[in-house]
Scaffold this motif. Structure first.
Motif, PDB file in Angstrom:
ATOM      1  N   TYR A   1       0.813  -1.211   0.000  1.00  9.38           N
ATOM      2  CA  TYR A   1       0.000   0.000   0.000  1.00  9.38           C
ATOM      3  C   TYR A   1       0.852   1.269   0.000  1.00  9.38           C
ATOM      4  O   TYR A   1       0.318   2.382   0.023  1.00  9.38           O
ATOM      5  CB  TYR A   1      -0.934   0.020   1.221  1.00  9.38           C
ATOM      6  N   CYS A   2       2.168   1.111  -0.005  1.00  9.54           N
ATOM      7  CA  CYS A   2       3.078   2.248   0.105  1.00  9.54           C
ATOM      8  C   CYS A   2       3.747   2.536  -1.236  1.00  9.54           C
ATOM      9  O   CYS A   2       4.031   1.618  -2.020  1.00  9.54           O
ATOM     10  CB  CYS A   2       4.136   1.952   1.168  1.00  9.54           C
ATOM     11  N   ALA A   3       4.025   3.796  -1.506  1.00 16.50           N
ATOM     12  CA  ALA A   3       4.635   4.202  -2.776  1.00 16.50           C
ATOM     13  C   ALA A   3       6.150   4.040  -2.792  1.00 16.50           C
ATOM     14  O   ALA A   3       6.776   4.195  -3.851  1.00 16.50           O
ATOM     15  CB  ALA A   3       4.284   5.657  -3.081  1.00 16.50           C
ATOM     16  N   ASP A   4       6.762   3.724  -1.646  1.00 13.63           N
ATOM     17  CA  ASP A   4       8.223   3.719  -1.561  1.00 13.63           C
ATOM     18  C   ASP A   4       8.882   2.815  -2.600  1.00 13.63           C
ATOM     19  O   ASP A   4       9.876   3.189  -3.222  1.00 13.63           O
ATOM     20  CB  ASP A   4       8.678   3.291  -0.165  1.00 13.63           C
ATOM     21  N   GLU A   5       8.347   1.607  -2.783  1.00 18.29           N
ATOM     22  CA  GLU A   5       8.970   0.672  -3.719  1.00 18.29           C
ATOM     23  C   GLU A   5       8.949   1.229  -5.144  1.00 18.29           C
ATOM     24  O   GLU A   5       9.928   1.137  -5.883  1.00 18.29           O
ATOM     25  CB  GLU A   5       8.251  -0.677  -3.667  1.00 18.29           C
ATOM     26  N   SER A   6       7.841   1.819  -5.540  1.00 11.87           N
ATOM     27  CA  SER A   6       7.733   2.398  -6.883  1.00 11.87           C
ATOM     28  C   SER A   6       8.651   3.608  -7.039  1.00 11.87           C
ATOM     29  O   SER A   6       9.290   3.798  -8.083  1.00 11.87           O
ATOM     30  CB  SER A   6       6.288   2.811  -7.168  1.00 11.87           C
ATOM     31  N   LEU A   7       8.735   4.433  -6.002  1.00  7.84           N
ATOM     32  CA  LEU A   7       9.623   5.598  -6.062  1.00  7.84           C
ATOM     33  C   LEU A   7      11.081   5.172  -6.135  1.00  7.84           C
ATOM     34  O   LEU A   7      11.879   5.759  -6.868  1.00  7.84           O
ATOM     35  CB  LEU A   7       9.382   6.486  -4.846  1.00  7.84           C
ATOM     36  N   LYS A   8      11.429   4.148  -5.391  1.00  7.76           N
ATOM     37  CA  LYS A   8      12.792   3.622  -5.421  1.00  7.76           C
ATOM     38  C   LYS A   8      13.166   3.178  -6.835  1.00  7.76           C
ATOM     39  O   LYS A   8      14.270   3.463  -7.331  1.00  7.76           O
ATOM     40  CB  LYS A   8      12.909   2.443  -4.450  1.00  7.76           C
ATOM     41  N   ASN A   9      12.254   2.488  -7.494  1.00  4.82           N
ATOM     42  CA  ASN A   9      12.550   1.907  -8.799  1.00  4.82           C
ATOM     43  C   ASN A   9      12.680   2.940  -9.915  1.00  4.82           C
ATOM     44  O   ASN A   9      13.077   2.597 -11.033  1.00  4.82           O
ATOM     45  CB  ASN A   9      11.473   0.887  -9.168  1.00  4.82           C
ATOM     46  N   LEU A  10      12.374   4.197  -9.621  1.00  6.57           N
ATOM     47  CA  LEU A  10      12.550   5.248 -10.625  1.00  6.57           C
ATOM     48  C   LEU A  10      14.019   5.549 -10.876  1.00  6.57           C
ATOM     49  O   LEU A  10      14.387   6.035 -11.946  1.00  6.57           O
ATOM     50  CB  LEU A  10      11.858   6.541 -10.163  1.00  6.57           C
ATOM     51  N   HIS A  11      14.878   5.267  -9.902  1.00  9.61           N
ATOM     52  CA  HIS A  11      16.264   5.720  -9.946  1.00  9.61           C
ATOM     53  C   HIS A  11      17.217   4.606 -10.405  1.00  9.61           C
ATOM     54  O   HIS A  11      17.033   3.437 -10.045  1.00  9.61           O
ATOM     55  CB  HIS A  11      16.685   6.221  -8.568  1.00  9.61           C
ATOM     56  N   PRO A  12      18.255   4.961 -11.157  1.00  7.11           N
ATOM     57  CA  PRO A  12      19.189   3.938 -11.655  1.00  7.11           C
ATOM     58  C   PRO A  12      19.990   3.253 -10.543  1.00  7.11           C
ATOM     59  O   PRO A  12      20.404   2.115 -10.706  1.00  7.11           O
ATOM     60  CB  PRO A  12      20.103   4.725 -12.599  1.00  7.11           C
ATOM     61  N   ASN A  13      20.228   3.939  -9.429  1.00  8.28           N
ATOM     62  CA  ASN A  13      20.961   3.342  -8.306  1.00  8.28           C
ATOM     63  C   ASN A  13      19.995   3.001  -7.166  1.00  8.28           C
ATOM     64  O   ASN A  13      20.236   3.315  -6.007  1.00  8.28           O
ATOM     65  CB  ASN A  13      22.078   4.264  -7.817  1.00  8.28           C
ATOM     66  N   LYS A  14      18.910   2.332  -7.519  1.00 11.57           N
ATOM     67  CA  LYS A  14      17.834   2.061  -6.561  1.00 11.57           C
ATOM     68  C   LYS A  14      18.285   1.232  -5.364  1.00 11.57           C
ATOM     69  O   LYS A  14      17.655   1.280  -4.306  1.00 11.57           O
ATOM     70  CB  LYS A  14      16.670   1.355  -7.257  1.00 11.57           C
ATOM     71  N   ASN A  15      19.354   0.470  -5.520  1.00 10.16           N
ATOM     72  CA  ASN A  15      19.835  -0.345  -4.404  1.00 10.16           C
ATOM     73  C   ASN A  15      20.429   0.494  -3.270  1.00 10.16           C
ATOM     74  O   ASN A  15      20.759  -0.037  -2.210  1.00 10.16           O
ATOM     75  CB  ASN A  15      20.866  -1.363  -4.895  1.00 10.16           C
ATOM     76  N   GLU A  16      20.577   1.784  -3.513  1.00  8.27           N
ATOM     77  CA  GLU A  16      21.096   2.679  -2.473  1.00  8.27           C
ATOM     78  C   GLU A  16      19.983   3.576  -1.921  1.00  8.27           C
ATOM     79  O   GLU A  16      20.239   4.669  -1.420  1.00  8.27           O
ATOM     80  CB  GLU A  16      22.244   3.527  -3.043  1.00  8.27           C
ATOM     81  N   TYR A  17      18.764   3.091  -2.005  1.00 11.36           N
ATOM     82  CA  TYR A  17      17.598   3.895  -1.634  1.00 11.36           C
ATOM     83  C   TYR A  17      17.569   4.262  -0.154  1.00 11.36           C
ATOM     84  O   TYR A  17      17.167   5.361   0.214  1.00 11.36           O
ATOM     85  CB  TYR A  17      16.328   3.124  -2.003  1.00 11.36           C
TER      86      TYR A  17
END
Length: 259
Positions: free
Chosen positions: A102-118
């Motif tokens: 229910y949270c947007a965090d995962e989708s927002l994280k995936n916008l960025h090329p270095n998402k593993n450093e979220y």
């Protein structure tokens, strides 16, 4: 969030720019280009519309990994609103490692090329320095850390709590925790000794089956009860968050949340 559906915003006649992802560098680059009367169409993380109505969509740029390079918020901009608060709102970092549906965090994280450093934290020194600066302007009854989850890295937490009680021995604070963390005594004991007087904690649903299957919150009811007991053992206040009316949620699920 405009970051996830920029096309629904940029097509509105009164909107010329939409930021995609984290915006510190986007805003800086946009203002710089406008000041120099340059094109903004190539700025990473910016969707823009020119005077002819042509729309340019640019993907989000990299996340800022070293948060210490960012200046403190200019609170003077919102001082009239903040002056109505009895507490100091502040954050220690950015990002959340969990994947609640229910949270947007995962989708927002995936916008960025270095998402593993979220998930990133500011240094303890920077957080302490910002609190000091705020206290030079006015006094507060307590500090409220707004981060989705305050304590994940215990080593960071231990260092922070040592410094906090050293510099602000008479200023309590409040934070948000996950049940899995709040159920661990060393975390709660450390927080309590540093001056934490209240914990906000997300439960969301009292139905363990629904919570795990639909919300992807994989803690048991026992863990949530243990967390509440641990918080109360150290004489902290507790506020819990619940959500009622999820798609697919039954009346029985709602009753389990209520009780």
């Amino acid at each position: 969030s405009a970051s996830l559906v920029p096309q629904e915003y940029i097509t509105h006649k009164s909107i010329d720019y939409v930021c995609v992802g984290e915006g510190e560098h986007v805003l800086k680059n946009l203002l710089g280009a406008l000041n120099r009367n340059e094109s903004v169409s190539s700025i990473p993380g910016l969707c823009s519309k020119d005077e002819n109505g042509k729309i340019t969509y640019n993907a989000a740029g990299p996340l800022i990994v070293n948060l210490d390079e960012l200046p403190f918020y200019d609170r003077a901009i919102v001082r009239p609103q903040q002056d109505t608060l009895s507490y100091l709102p502040i954050t220690i970092g950015k990002g959340c490692p969990y994947r609640c549906t229910y949270c947007a965090d995962e989708s927002l994280k995936n916008l960025h090329p270095n998402k593993n450093e979220y998930v990133r934290y500011r240094s303890v020194e920077k957080v302490i320095e910002e609190i000091k600066q705020c206290l030079e302007i006015r006094d507060y009854e307590y500090v409220f850390f707004y981060d989705d989850i305050f304590a994940i890295d215990y080593d960071w937490l231990l260092k922070f709590c040592e410094q906090y009680k050293k510099h602000f021995p008479a200023l309590p604070f409040r934070c948000l925790l996950r049940p899995e963390i709040a159920a661990r005594e060393k975390f709660i004991k450390t927080l309590s000794e540093a001056g934490c007087h209240h914990v906000n904690m997300g439960l969301e649903s009292g139905s363990e089956e629904f919570r795990k299957k639909v919300l992807v919150r994989n803690m048991s009811n026992k863990v949530m009860l243990d967390a509440a007991s641990m918080i109360k053992k150290y004489d902290m206040g507790l506020t819990v968050y619940v959500i009622v009316g999820f798609p697919g949620e039954t009346i029985l699920d709602m009753i389990k949340t209520a009780i």
